[in-house]
Design a protein around this motif. Sequence first.
Motif, PDB file in Angstrom:
ATOM      1  N   SER A  87       0.830  -1.212   0.000  1.00  0.00           N
ATOM      2  CA  SER A  87       0.000   0.000   0.000  1.00  0.00           C
ATOM      3  C   SER A  87       0.860   1.256   0.000  1.00  0.00           C
ATOM      4  CB  SER A  87      -0.935  -0.001   1.212  1.00  0.00           C
ATOM      5  OG  SER A  87      -0.199   0.002   2.419  1.00  0.00           O
ATOM      6  N   ARG A  88       1.993   1.222   0.709  1.00  0.00           N
ATOM      7  CA  ARG A  88       2.898   2.386   0.726  1.00  0.00           C
ATOM      8  C   ARG A  88       3.501   2.630  -0.656  1.00  0.00           C
ATOM      9  NH1 ARG A  88       4.677   4.163   5.833  1.00  0.00           N
ATOM     10  NH2 ARG A  88       2.756   4.345   7.040  1.00  0.00           N
ATOM     11  N   VAL A  89       3.896   1.575  -1.323  1.00  0.00           N
ATOM     12  CA  VAL A  89       4.484   1.717  -2.662  1.00  0.00           C
ATOM     13  C   VAL A  89       3.436   2.256  -3.642  1.00  0.00           C
ATOM     14  CG1 VAL A  89       5.512   0.480  -4.603  1.00  0.00           C
ATOM     15  CG2 VAL A  89       6.215  -0.055  -2.281  1.00  0.00           C
ATOM     16  N   GLN A  90       2.229   1.724  -3.572  1.00  0.00           N
ATOM     17  CA  GLN A  90       1.157   2.196  -4.456  1.00  0.00           C
ATOM     18  C   GLN A  90       0.846   3.664  -4.206  1.00  0.00           C
ATOM     19  OE1 GLN A  90      -2.222  -0.364  -3.987  1.00  0.00           O
ATOM     20  NE2 GLN A  90      -1.163  -2.192  -4.746  1.00  0.00           N
TER      21      GLN A  90
ATOM     22  N   ARG B  98       1.440   6.527  -6.986  1.00  0.00           N
ATOM     23  CA  ARG B  98       0.240   7.269  -7.392  1.00  0.00           C
ATOM     24  C   ARG B  98       0.534   8.768  -7.378  1.00  0.00           C
ATOM     25  NH1 ARG B  98      -2.951   5.855  -3.522  1.00  0.00           N
ATOM     26  NH2 ARG B  98      -3.297   3.787  -4.384  1.00  0.00           N
ATOM     27  N   LYS B  99       1.267   9.212  -6.359  1.00  0.00           N
ATOM     28  CA  LYS B  99       1.631  10.624  -6.260  1.00  0.00           C
ATOM     29  C   LYS B  99       2.635  11.005  -7.344  1.00  0.00           C
ATOM     30  CE  LYS B  99       3.658  14.001  -3.079  1.00  0.00           C
ATOM     31  NZ  LYS B  99       4.236  14.204  -1.732  1.00  0.00           N
ATOM     32  N   MET B 100       3.646  10.145  -7.562  1.00  0.00           N
ATOM     33  CA  MET B 100       4.646  10.439  -8.573  1.00  0.00           C
ATOM     34  C   MET B 100       4.036  10.421  -9.973  1.00  0.00           C
ATOM     35  SD  MET B 100       7.521  11.124  -7.120  1.00  0.00           S
ATOM     36  CE  MET B 100       6.562  11.916  -5.822  1.00  0.00           C
TER      37      MET B 100
ATOM     38  N   ARG C  42       1.134  11.389 -10.876  1.00  0.00           N
ATOM     39  CA  ARG C  42       0.452  12.658 -11.150  1.00  0.00           C
ATOM     40  C   ARG C  42       1.436  13.687 -11.687  1.00  0.00           C
ATOM     41  NH1 ARG C  42      -2.481  11.663  -6.175  1.00  0.00           N
ATOM     42  NH2 ARG C  42      -1.091  13.114  -5.089  1.00  0.00           N
ATOM     43  N   TYR C  43       2.634  13.724 -11.109  1.00  0.00           N
ATOM     44  CA  TYR C  43       3.656  14.659 -11.589  1.00  0.00           C
ATOM     45  C   TYR C  43       4.131  14.284 -12.989  1.00  0.00           C
ATOM     46  CZ  TYR C  43       4.140  16.825  -6.978  1.00  0.00           C
ATOM     47  OH  TYR C  43       3.924  17.507  -5.814  1.00  0.00           O
ATOM     48  N   TYR C  44       4.435  12.986 -13.190  1.00  0.00           N
ATOM     49  CA  TYR C  44       4.965  12.563 -14.484  1.00  0.00           C
ATOM     50  C   TYR C  44       3.916  12.639 -15.577  1.00  0.00           C
ATOM     51  CZ  TYR C  44       9.366  11.079 -12.439  1.00  0.00           C
ATOM     52  OH  TYR C  44      10.584  11.073 -11.829  1.00  0.00           O
ATOM     53  N   ALA C  45       2.636  12.526 -15.199  1.00  0.00           N
ATOM     54  CA  ALA C  45       1.573  12.687 -16.196  1.00  0.00           C
ATOM     55  C   ALA C  45       1.540  14.119 -16.715  1.00  0.00           C
ATOM     56  CB  ALA C  45       0.227  12.313 -15.579  1.00  0.00           C
ATOM     57  N   ILE C  46       1.838  15.084 -15.834  1.00  0.00           N
ATOM     58  CA  ILE C  46       1.891  16.487 -16.254  1.00  0.00           C
ATOM     59  C   ILE C  46       3.094  16.721 -17.162  1.00  0.00           C
ATOM     60  CG2 ILE C  46       2.135  18.860 -15.441  1.00  0.00           C
ATOM     61  CD1 ILE C  46       0.740  18.004 -12.866  1.00  0.00           C
TER      62      ILE C  46
ATOM     63  N   LEU D 121      13.121  13.410  -1.882  1.00  0.00           N
ATOM     64  CA  LEU D 121      13.565  14.752  -2.259  1.00  0.00           C
ATOM     65  C   LEU D 121      14.349  14.723  -3.559  1.00  0.00           C
ATOM     66  CD1 LEU D 121      13.744  17.733  -1.409  1.00  0.00           C
ATOM     67  CD2 LEU D 121      15.835  17.167  -0.164  1.00  0.00           C
ATOM     68  N   LYS D 122      15.149  13.683  -3.747  1.00  0.00           N
ATOM     69  CA  LYS D 122      15.926  13.553  -4.982  1.00  0.00           C
ATOM     70  C   LYS D 122      15.005  13.432  -6.189  1.00  0.00           C
ATOM     71  CE  LYS D 122      19.853  10.889  -6.756  1.00  0.00           C
ATOM     72  NZ  LYS D 122      20.771   9.757  -6.491  1.00  0.00           N
ATOM     73  N   ASN D 123      13.937  12.654  -6.053  1.00  0.00           N
ATOM     74  CA  ASN D 123      12.980  12.492  -7.141  1.00  0.00           C
ATOM     75  C   ASN D 123      12.215  13.781  -7.399  1.00  0.00           C
ATOM     76  OD1 ASN D 123      11.509  11.274  -9.139  1.00  0.00           O
ATOM     77  ND2 ASN D 123      10.515   9.774  -7.837  1.00  0.00           N
TER      78      ASN D 123
END
Length: 397
Positions: free
Chosen positions: A9-12, A16-18, A20-24, A221-223
């Motif tokens: 669940s933590r990985v998902q 999911r958050k990342m 959203r950024y990469y979709a933009i 933070l690196k990502n």
Amino acid sequence: MSVKTLWGSRVQEYYRKMFRYYAIIGANVFYFFLIIGSVLIYFFHLFVQWLPPELAVEVILSLIVTYILTQTKVRTFVEKADIPFLLPLESRLTPYFIRSLLYSWVIDVSKLVIFLTIFISLFLDTTSLHLLFLLFIVAIAGFNIVMKWIEQWLENRIQLLLHRLNRFLLLYFMVYFLLKDDWMYVLIFMSVHVVYILYFMRKRRTLNWLWQIDEEERGRLKNLRFINFFIDVPSLKHSFRRRRLLTMIVQKCIPTRQSRTFIYLYAQLFVRHNDYFYLYLRLTLISIVVNFALPTSGWVFHLLIVYMTASQIIPLQHQLKQTAMLYPISKAQIKASFLKFVLIILYVQLFIVSVPLFIHLSIASVFGLVIGSLFVYVFVNHFLSKRVNVLESTFKE
């Protein structure tokens, strides 16, 4: 939520958050890596030709691979709020952290295989990616993850320094002899690695939760910093450091006039802001090395560095506190001040990296300096200005 499903669940949630950024960002990431990778490979090829014949390419590639490995972060996906809840369950979380180590290991192996596939095929004639070579790469990445994991139990800075030095040397020699096809030496250094790990892990230890949290925050933070290259990331955390000498230089160089107020504020923020300052410093040092090694064509690479520097500096416009925005200066003046500030630091960078060109003074070096100056001016005033937006409801038009 049970302990068994916690890691998944933590990985998902993280991806999911990342996503959203990469979709933009979209296809920009692919084209970014394609362009940057092509330019870096081209200049690395020129750099290899510049190296003395007695210095083998394996030496440079081994240093690069070792650097990539030493930047590894063990991703556990834990957060500060987890301490009071997960600490009592530490004895039951062994499968959770084993999955985290395996996840970090797979990421490292993937990066190494991609890097070595490209660079070995281009610059080495004796080494190929056969099964035994890949098995050694997998083993080296595994040793690296375990060595990184051990850092959480080191008690002081001296132990940490010695451990990292030992880790760097062992990784370097393993990779170097692997690229040289000297399997016996690789096995010897792996044996040293195993003995070192077994000696350190001989007694049972509890998890260092503060280290786990700090490691996870650094990885995220690196990502986010990479994503911030394309779009602004509001949740990006920053750190500051007071640099008295640079602060004093800024105070002496920028006159105390109303029209210079925000140039002064942005300059002070820049020299104290670790993220932007160290980014600027790293890119400048890379350009110096390239210009020194390739005096006739290094200016092309510097145009790329200028673009990267300016693009990464853009979010600095939003880093001033809201109280500073109450100063009675119009939005247009603030925007002009920020653009002038960026123009200044890019010209300073251009001057610094051009010092090696003065050593190899030629028509090509002068041409590169002129082209670089024109590029900075046009880029800031005609392209960067469209991305600068200091709009706030309290601004005075």
